[in-house]
Design an enzyme around this catalytic site. Structure first.
Site, PDB file in Angstrom:
ATOM      1  CG  ASP A 186      39.853  51.962  26.965  1.00  0.00           C
ATOM      2  OD1 ASP A 186      40.033  50.764  26.699  1.00  0.00           O
ATOM      3  OD2 ASP A 186      39.039  52.684  26.368  1.00  0.00           O
TER       4      ASP A 186
ATOM      5  N   PRO B 157      40.409  55.563  36.730  1.00  0.00           N
ATOM      6  CG  PRO B 157      38.419  54.743  37.660  1.00  0.00           C
ATOM      7  CD  PRO B 157      38.957  55.681  36.638  1.00  0.00           C
TER       8      PRO B 157
ATOM      9  CG  ASP C 252      38.582  41.535  32.491  1.00  0.00           C
ATOM     10  OD1 ASP C 252      38.652  42.313  31.521  1.00  0.00           O
ATOM     11  OD2 ASP C 252      37.627  40.767  32.686  1.00  0.00           O
ATOM     12  CB  SER C 253      41.975  47.088  33.438  1.00  0.00           C
ATOM     13  OG  SER C 253      42.701  47.228  32.234  1.00  0.00           O
TER      14      SER C 253
ATOM     15  CG  ASP D  12      42.488  50.734  44.383  1.00  0.00           C
ATOM     16  OD1 ASP D  12      42.649  50.262  43.229  1.00  0.00           O
ATOM     17  OD2 ASP D  12      43.189  51.644  44.851  1.00  0.00           O
ATOM     18  N   GLY D  13      42.101  47.364  43.267  1.00  0.00           N
ATOM     19  CA  GLY D  13      43.093  46.345  42.949  1.00  0.00           C
ATOM     20  C   GLY D  13      44.526  46.795  43.186  1.00  0.00           C
TER      21      GLY D  13
HETATM   22  N1  AG3 Z   1      37.607  45.113  29.350  1.00  0.00           N
HETATM   23  C1  AG3 Z   1      37.559  46.274  28.549  1.00  0.00           C
HETATM   24  C2  AG3 Z   1      38.569  46.442  27.497  1.00  0.00           C
HETATM   25  C3  AG3 Z   1      38.610  47.866  27.014  1.00  0.00           C
HETATM   26  C4  AG3 Z   1      37.570  48.213  26.009  1.00  0.00           C
HETATM   27  N2  AG3 Z   1      37.784  49.544  25.560  1.00  0.00           N
HETATM   28  C5  AG3 Z   1      36.889  50.270  24.878  1.00  0.00           C
HETATM   29  N3  AG3 Z   1      35.765  49.792  24.544  1.00  0.00           N
HETATM   30  N4  AG3 Z   1      37.200  51.516  24.569  1.00  0.00           N
HETATM   31  C6  AG3 Z   1      36.315  44.587  29.375  1.00  0.00           C
HETATM   32  C7  AG3 Z   1      35.978  43.777  30.524  1.00  0.00           C
HETATM   33  C8  AG3 Z   1      35.510  42.455  30.069  1.00  0.00           C
HETATM   34  N5  AG3 Z   1      35.496  41.551  31.165  1.00  0.00           N
END
Ligand code: AG3
Length: 289
Positions: free
Chosen positions: A162, A166, A159-160, A140-141
């Site tokens: 939405d 979590p 890099d999360s 867990d970050g």
């Molecule tokens: N990061 C996701 C961003 C959020 C996308 N939201 C959505 N599709 N509702 C992606 C990780 C890429 N390394």
């Protein structure tokens, strides 16, 4: 009978959706944390979704991954020690490791299955996973940062997914306070901050929180991301000391050796220009209680 299948991610509260025409489902599993699906699409290459939300497609992930990593790394004078929170598909890590200044890149991802599945279906994103500078922790970050020593990182990238479930805690003031503490002098934080059209209240909250925990400079970058909600996305950077005006890539000595597809020093500068309605909302004073 029409056998065409479409993957659709709906954004109910926005009355809008994205659909990608699919050829077949390649993999599907329920990990301890979420549902992971991999699709072969007709025109976007391979698609990974988590709990039905688009995370990466082969075709357009380069924009997001480059904009999350290169502006932050080029805004730092000498980014030696980098922490990535989330980023299980390893696309951000690959971009980080392109920088020769980086001596250690630590990736802390909650769900090991995302990385294991990415290794199989997105080998190009995982191409640098065996770089001796890379370290993986499937933890867990939020806890990782609570335990991090003071002033231990030059750059922290978030890099999360939405901010629901979590990942919600990765947009919280308490988490940003821990990031601030764990950054060295001049350290830079960058996190994905959703759509400037659909999620402006989130952006506003992020700016207020980063300011409240003491970051000296805060800048949002905007760029197209056609498979995410509204097709338009943002990354917000914050610097512990300094003004985020340094763009080291403007010096060719720091730039020539890195292969990018989207990022250029001109894009870096241009992406920080924000529409008037966004600047206005970000400049609003928080209500005094
Ligand atoms: N990061 C996701 C961003 C959020 C996308 N939201 C959505 N599709 N509702 C992606 C990780 C890429 N390394």
């Amino acid at each position: 009978m029409d056998s065409t299948q479409w993957f659709t991610e709906e954004w109910a509260e926005q009355g809008s959706a994205i659909s990608l025409k699919t050829v077949q489902i390649l993999h599907s599993e329920q990990s301890p944390f979420q549902r992971i699906d991999i699709w072969e699409t007709e025109t976007f290459g391979t698609l990974m979704t988590l709990d039905g939300l688009v995370m990466v497609t082969s075709r357009d992930n380069f924009i997001y991954h480059e904009m999350l990593s290169h502006p932050a790394l080029y805004a730092h004078e000498n980014p030696q020690s980098v922490l990535i929170i989330g980023g299980g598909d390893c696309g951000t890590l690959r971009e980080v490791l392109r920088h020769k200044e980086v001596q250690h890149a630590v990736q802390v991802e909650l769900d090991e299955r995302v990385t294991r599945v990415a290794e199989i279906y997105f080998p190009e994103l995982c191409a640098s996973n065996h770089d001796p500078r890379a370290r993986f922790h499937f933890l867990d970050g939020i806890q990782w940062l609570k335990d991090a020593p003071d002033e231990s990182y030059d750059v922290i990238l978030i890099d999360s997914t939405d901010p629901v479930g979590p990942a919600e805690g990765l947009f919280a003031e308490e988490f940003y306070a821990q990031c601030h503490r764990a950054l060295r002098v001049g350290g830079v934080l960058a996190g994905q901050t959703e759509s400037p059209l659909f999620h402006l209240p989130i952006l506003q909250r992020v700016h207020r929180s980063l300011k409240a925990v003491g970051f000296a400079a805060i800048k949002t970058l905007q760029f197209p991301q056609c498979t995410y909600p509204s097709g338009w996305w943002s990354v917000t950077m914050a610097q512990k000391s300094g003004d985020l005006q340094l763009i080291r890539s403007e010096n060719p000595a720091h730039w020539n050796d890195i292969e990018t597809r989207y990022y250029t020093p001109e894009i870096h500068r241009a992406a920080m220009a924000l529409p008037r309605y966004v600047t206005r909302v970000l400049a609003e004073q928080p209500p005094t209680t």
